[in-house]
Design an enzyme around this catalytic site. Sequence first.
Site, PDB file in Angstrom:
ATOM      1  N   TYR A 195       0.886  -1.242   0.002  1.00 53.02           N
ATOM      2  CA  TYR A 195       0.009   0.108  -0.108  1.00 53.02           C
ATOM      3  C   TYR A 195       0.880   1.178  -0.051  1.00 53.02           C
ATOM      4  O   TYR A 195       0.760   2.059  -0.783  1.00 53.02           O
ATOM      5  CB  TYR A 195      -0.941   0.008   1.342  1.00 53.02           C
ATOM      6  CG  TYR A 195      -1.964   1.107   1.274  1.00 53.02           C
ATOM      7  CD1 TYR A 195      -3.047   1.057   0.414  1.00 53.02           C
ATOM      8  CD2 TYR A 195      -1.529   2.066   2.039  1.00 53.02           C
ATOM      9  CE1 TYR A 195      -3.956   2.310   0.541  1.00 53.02           C
ATOM     10  CE2 TYR A 195      -2.400   3.194   2.179  1.00 53.02           C
ATOM     11  CZ  TYR A 195      -3.828   3.404   1.285  1.00 53.02           C
ATOM     12  OH  TYR A 195      -4.299   4.285   1.325  1.00 53.02           O
TER      13      TYR A 195
HETATM   14  P1  NAD Z   1     -13.547   2.753   0.160  1.00 50.12           P
HETATM   15  O1  NAD Z   1     -13.189   1.357   0.291  1.00 50.12           O
HETATM   16  O2  NAD Z   1     -14.778   3.111   0.883  1.00 50.12           O
HETATM   17  O3  NAD Z   1     -13.675   3.035  -1.489  1.00 50.12           O
HETATM   18  C1  NAD Z   1     -12.901   2.506  -2.368  1.00 50.12           C
HETATM   19  C2  NAD Z   1     -13.728   2.329  -3.588  1.00 50.12           C
HETATM   20  O4  NAD Z   1     -12.958   2.083  -4.527  1.00 50.12           O
HETATM   21  C3  NAD Z   1     -14.827   1.369  -3.520  1.00 50.12           C
HETATM   22  O5  NAD Z   1     -16.233   1.937  -4.093  1.00 50.12           O
HETATM   23  C4  NAD Z   1     -14.562   0.171  -4.352  1.00 50.12           C
HETATM   24  O6  NAD Z   1     -15.468  -0.515  -4.886  1.00 50.12           O
HETATM   25  C5  NAD Z   1     -13.551   1.023  -5.315  1.00 50.12           C
HETATM   26  N1  NAD Z   1     -12.809  -0.159  -5.975  1.00 50.12           N
HETATM   27  C6  NAD Z   1     -11.931  -0.707  -5.364  1.00 50.12           C
HETATM   28  N2  NAD Z   1     -11.275  -1.620  -6.400  1.00 50.12           N
HETATM   29  C7  NAD Z   1     -11.908  -1.035  -7.633  1.00 50.12           C
HETATM   30  C8  NAD Z   1     -11.397  -1.684  -8.773  1.00 50.12           C
HETATM   31  N3  NAD Z   1     -10.723  -2.530  -9.065  1.00 50.12           N
HETATM   32  N4  NAD Z   1     -12.123  -0.979  -9.929  1.00 50.12           N
HETATM   33  C9  NAD Z   1     -12.888   0.198  -9.354  1.00 50.12           C
HETATM   34  N5  NAD Z   1     -13.186   0.460  -8.404  1.00 50.12           N
HETATM   35  C10 NAD Z   1     -12.600  -0.182  -7.203  1.00 50.12           C
HETATM   36  O7  NAD Z   1     -12.130   3.555   0.583  1.00 50.12           O
HETATM   37  P2  NAD Z   1     -12.188   5.189   0.989  1.00 50.12           P
HETATM   38  O8  NAD Z   1     -11.578   5.112   2.371  1.00 50.12           O
HETATM   39  O9  NAD Z   1     -13.394   5.853   0.515  1.00 50.12           O
HETATM   40  O10 NAD Z   1     -10.873   5.411   0.335  1.00 50.12           O
HETATM   41  C11 NAD Z   1     -10.951   6.096  -1.165  1.00 50.12           C
HETATM   42  C12 NAD Z   1      -9.243   6.640  -1.335  1.00 50.12           C
HETATM   43  O11 NAD Z   1      -8.868   7.106  -0.176  1.00 50.12           O
HETATM   44  C13 NAD Z   1      -8.432   5.294  -1.603  1.00 50.12           C
HETATM   45  O12 NAD Z   1      -7.732   5.632  -2.554  1.00 50.12           O
HETATM   46  C14 NAD Z   1      -7.756   5.185  -0.388  1.00 50.12           C
HETATM   47  O13 NAD Z   1      -6.642   4.638  -0.531  1.00 50.12           O
HETATM   48  C15 NAD Z   1      -7.457   6.656  -0.046  1.00 50.12           C
HETATM   49  N6  NAD Z   1      -7.272   6.794   1.472  1.00 50.12           N
HETATM   50  C16 NAD Z   1      -8.072   6.147   2.375  1.00 50.12           C
HETATM   51  C17 NAD Z   1      -7.871   6.270   3.864  1.00 50.12           C
HETATM   52  C18 NAD Z   1      -8.713   5.598   4.840  1.00 50.12           C
HETATM   53  O14 NAD Z   1      -8.413   5.579   6.135  1.00 50.12           O
HETATM   54  N7  NAD Z   1      -9.942   5.272   4.526  1.00 50.12           N
HETATM   55  C19 NAD Z   1      -6.847   6.973   4.124  1.00 50.12           C
HETATM   56  C20 NAD Z   1      -5.820   7.653   3.210  1.00 50.12           C
HETATM   57  C21 NAD Z   1      -6.181   7.360   1.845  1.00 50.12           C
END
Ligand code: NAD
Length: 272
Positions: free
Chosen positions: A156
Amino acid sequence: MTTFQGKNVLITGCATGIGRLMAQKAAARGAKVIMWDINMAGLEELSDQLERWGHRAAAYQQCDLSDREEIQDTARRVLAEQGPVDILINNAGIVSGKPLLELSDEAIERTFDINTLALFWTTRCFLPGMVQKGAGHIVTIASAGGLIGVPKMTDYSASKFAAVGFDESLRVELHRLGHRHIRTTVVCPYFISTGMFKGVKTRFPFLLPIMEPDEVASKIVGAVEKNQARLIMPPFVLALYPTRLLPTGLFDKVVTFFGINHTMDEFKGRGG
Ligand code: NAD
């Protein structure tokens, strides 16, 4: 200022989490939102919700961001049916949350396909339209894990360090090529309570809180509107930057003191 009103805004990974909230906020600002996700049921539900609220998604499409050809085919359909994309928000992301030797080869590749390589494929599809228009905005949702590496995050963190490098290189490249009205924003949040990082712990919540998804989505949309190139949150993550100048042994101690190297000890994620 970048305005959302009347703009074609494509958001990847918006069936859940902050992507979903950003889609709602963009639609509320009068954008024509194009929604991509692998989860079609989630997209349909979001589209119905937007309609109930008096907004309308311009389009929603199932697209697996780990598949380059599927991205390119879906992008061709968007360009033909909706025209050029004005604001591209590369948000989809996944996390494995395991030590290196417990990861499968496939899991490592999938993390890089979705978190890193997809940035290249989507941007290469939609940047030419922005160049032709002489305006646009490319948003990279990276992570604080793209600034600091911690245990159980080799895949990651490496994929998000790459995302930060992608944004930085692209930003200066666009400037150098004279595309000054094509803006970029990189976003590096600490943990957000969407469920993606279920089980993570923070030692000093007043410095490094687990953030609320709605607050994070609002800040990202605000940063895009202000053409802010970098959004790191909470601010304490930025304060850790200078500790990079310390010898690595000391740097590791400082990061461990703040609990950051133990955040993933009880990680469950969406599978837990
Ligand atoms: P989440 O899991 O709620 O949302 C991620 C979305 O991506 C989901 O709707 C999922 O279906 C979609 N997805 C996954 N694989 C996919 C694929 N192969 N093709 C198309 N869509 C796909 O996560 P989130 O917390 O909303 O995260 C959103 C972004 O923020 C991500 O890039 C994550 O790395 C980043 N982020 C999250 C956090 C956290 O703590 N949640 C922290 C820092 C950064």
